[in-house]
Design a protein around this motif. Structure first.
Motif: not given
Length: 468
Positions: A154, A168, A232, A466
């Motif tokens: 991440c 992330c 995400c 993301c």
């Protein structure tokens, strides 16, 4: 072994089987796993051109760790996959009404779904024969559920620390199964998630289902693509702890500026400034240990801490320079020019509401005029006038009234050159103290305003990093 012995053994086994018959689930399992068209290595379709639709649900229930230095997010979740196996269906009435049966992962076909952003070899594939269970319904629907501890990469962007929001991505992809073979998607139905921790709050979880084209993955096939699913996670840092930690640092910096309020001849002025700088140094070292490290995107708050430390450190040499001015034995070179003399000795003292050089000189000289004294001529004229007057009752003449002699040093006409130099130096030192205090406070508020403006640029923005 001869034939009679074999016949006897078969009879015994048959008798035991007749005495302990299989259960309905056992008969159903034997029926399903021994079909001619069943194979756990083949896609569960009767027609090779058909597509298997595989859905995935992800439910987060804990965030185990977010390592900002290594940029690794570790979560605990429950994964549920669904698909249809056309070969694994039955009529419940033929098996005592059993319409649901438990199967093992290695007994039927299961999709091989990988977490491409995983950093752990064990967590790369979400289907594992050693964990998870499969429920199979009579119409061929398959439900696979398994717990998963997933560690993914991440990227941590700490520019707006401690008011930052991190994104992330969990990227799921089938293994070597093209879109025409497996139509994979992440189920968008609302799932409760819990990723809150002492430092992070879960803002939102967004889903993306998209196709990833591959060029020349197989020679001669240019139109192949995979179906990917991206989940995400948006996390927001709780800044309460860091704000509380920054307040003492800010107070120490401001208190360093307040040393300019002490008179230049105060012996504790420099020691007070040095003590404030040392305290600020120790405190900021403690804060730096809590800051996440990043060489590409340093945090804005780090710039703020550096700027306040530089301002607090500069206050000490400026105080030393001003003390040198206050105790100077020779006239300052800038006072040789009438413009600077007027600014430093007259204009700035009035602006800062403090006595100017002229006011200080007047207070020392005491410009009140002294009363006249009687001299000898006045005394003789007074006596002669008194003798010429008629005497009444033979009274003795009154003595003349004499003023008391002036006290030594009470009234002065002018200052010596050395006294003028010292008074000019002290006036300039007090003015420069107020000037430095004003400039340092303006610089401090300018740095603070600049940092606030930088932080407000990211206020309320949710960057969809993301989806790339």
């Amino acid at each position: 072994m001869d034939i009679p012995a074999i016949c006897i053994l078969v009879s015994i086994v048959s008798g035991i089987s007749a005495r302990f018959p299989k259960s309905a689930e056992g008969e159903l399992r034997h029926f399903l796993l021994n079909q001619e068209n069943h194979s756990p290595r083949e896609r569960p379709v009767l027609n090779a051109s058909d597509t298997v639709v595989v859905g995935l649900k992800v439910q987060f229930y804990a965030m185990l760790d977010l390592n900002e230095k290594d940029q690794v997010l570790t979560t605990a979740s429950w994964l549920t996959m669904t698909w249809t196996d056309e070969r694994m269906s039955w009529d419940p009435s033929n098996f005592s009404g059993v319409d649901l049966i438990h199967m093992y992962v290695d007994e039927i076909w299961t999709p091989r779904i990988y977490l491409s952003s995983s950093l752990s070899k064990d967590a790369l594939g979400i289907v594992n024969s050693e964990q998870g269970s499969i429920l199979l319904t009579s119409n061929g629907h398959v439900y696979f559920g398994t717990p998963a501890v997933q560690a993914i990469h991440c990227p941590i962007i700490i520019t707006y620390f401690p008011f930052d929001t991190q994104h992330c991505a969990f990227n799921y992809i089938p293994e070597n199964l093209f879109a025409h073979q497996v139509d994979f998607y992440i189920d968008s139905s609302l799932q409760p998630h819990n990723l809150d921790s002492n430092q992070w709050d879960l803002l939102n979880v967004t889903l993306y289902n998209w196709g990833y084209p591959v060029e020349e993955y197989i020679e001669g096939r240019d139109n192949d693509h995979f179906k990917l699913g991206t989940l995400c996670v948006h996390l927001q840092r709780d800044p309460t702890y860091y704000i509380t930690a920054l307040l003492p640092s800010t107070c120490l910096c401001v208190m360093t500026f307040l040393t300019f309020l002490a008179p230049p001849d105060c012996g504790e002025r420099i020691s007070l400034g040095v003590s404030m700088v040392l305290g600020l140094t120790v405190f900021q070292l403690l804060i730096v240990d809590t800051l996440p490290t990043s060489s590409k995107t340093p945090p804005i708050i780090g710039t703020y801490l550096t700027a306040t430390f530089i301002l607090a450190s500069l206050a000490v040499p400026f105080s030393l320079a001003n003390i040198a001015i206050a105790y100077g034995d020779s006239r300052l070179w800038v006072l040789k020019y009438s413009l600077f003399r007027n600014i430093l000795l007259e204009m700035l003292p009035k602006i800062f509401r403090m006595p100017s050089y002229r006011d200080r000189v007047n207070s020392v000289l005491d410009v009140v005029k002294p009363q006249p004294f009687f001299n000898e001529k006045d005394e003789v004229s007074t006596l002669s006038t008194t003798e010429g007057a008629p005497k009444k009752n033979h009274e003795a003449p009154l003595p003349p009234t004499l003023s008391p002699p002036p006290s030594p040093g009470r009234h002065r006409e002018k200052l010596s050159p050395s006294e003028k130099v010292k008074m000019e130096a002290r006036t300039v030192a007090l003015v420069v103290d107020k000037l430095f205090l004003t400039l340092f406070i303006i610089a401090f508020f300018a740095v603070t305003a600049y940092v606030i403006i930088l932080f407000r640029q990211d206020l309320g923005q949710t960057k969809e990093t993301c989806w790339q």
